[in-house]
Design a protein around this motif. Structure first.
Motif: not given
Length: 142
Positions: A119-127, A131-141
């Motif tokens: 991936l290009e650096p900006q693509e990697l940053a966006e990915l 993923l961090a946003k998704a993880r924050g909403n999907l993570t089980t406590d």
């Protein structure tokens, strides 16, 4: 390729890598359920009581006790007396169990490196951001 298919392919890649690594290390002996218990214990980041492990696994203490005995006999979990209460026993991962975590970290690090290389650096940053946003909403406590 839609999102569902991409997630399926990524999951397959991670599963395949885990199987390869576990064949080399010998950890292939563990069932998915046994791994769940070990990851719940590792995820605590400290020794825990049986009741806490049962709560993390959403099972009865009797079920957790049966699994703990099995994993202790195979060298993945150790028991020790609690410093707070002599009647209480704490469960902790053994070095054999911690090796599983190291194995998994190697797999994730390798996959992240492969993604970074394609991936290009900006693509990697966006990915990474998505993923961090998704993880924050999907993570089980736990």
């Amino acid at each position: 390729m839609d999102l569902e298919e991409s997630l399926r392919c990524l999951q397959w890649h991670m599963w395949f890598r885990w199987r390869e690594e576990s064949r080399r290390s010998g950890s292939m002996e563990l069932t998915p359920n046994e791994l769940d218990y070990l990851y719940a214990l590792l995820g605590a980041g400290r020794p825990i009581r049986l009741g806490e492990l049962a709560a993390r696994m959403q099972v009865t203490p009797a079920s957790a006790s049966t699994m703990v005995r099995k994993l202790e006999a195979r060298g993945y979990i150790s028991r020790s007396a609690s410093g707070e209460d002599a009647r209480s026993v704490l469960l902790a991962p053994t070095p054999k169990c911690q090796a599983l975590e190291a194995e998994e970290q190697t797999i994730y690090a390798d996959t992240a490196s492969r993604l970074a290389a394609m991936l290009e650096p900006q693509e990697l940053a966006e990915l990474s951001r998505l993923l961090a946003k998704a993880r924050g909403n999907l993570t089980t406590d736990f």
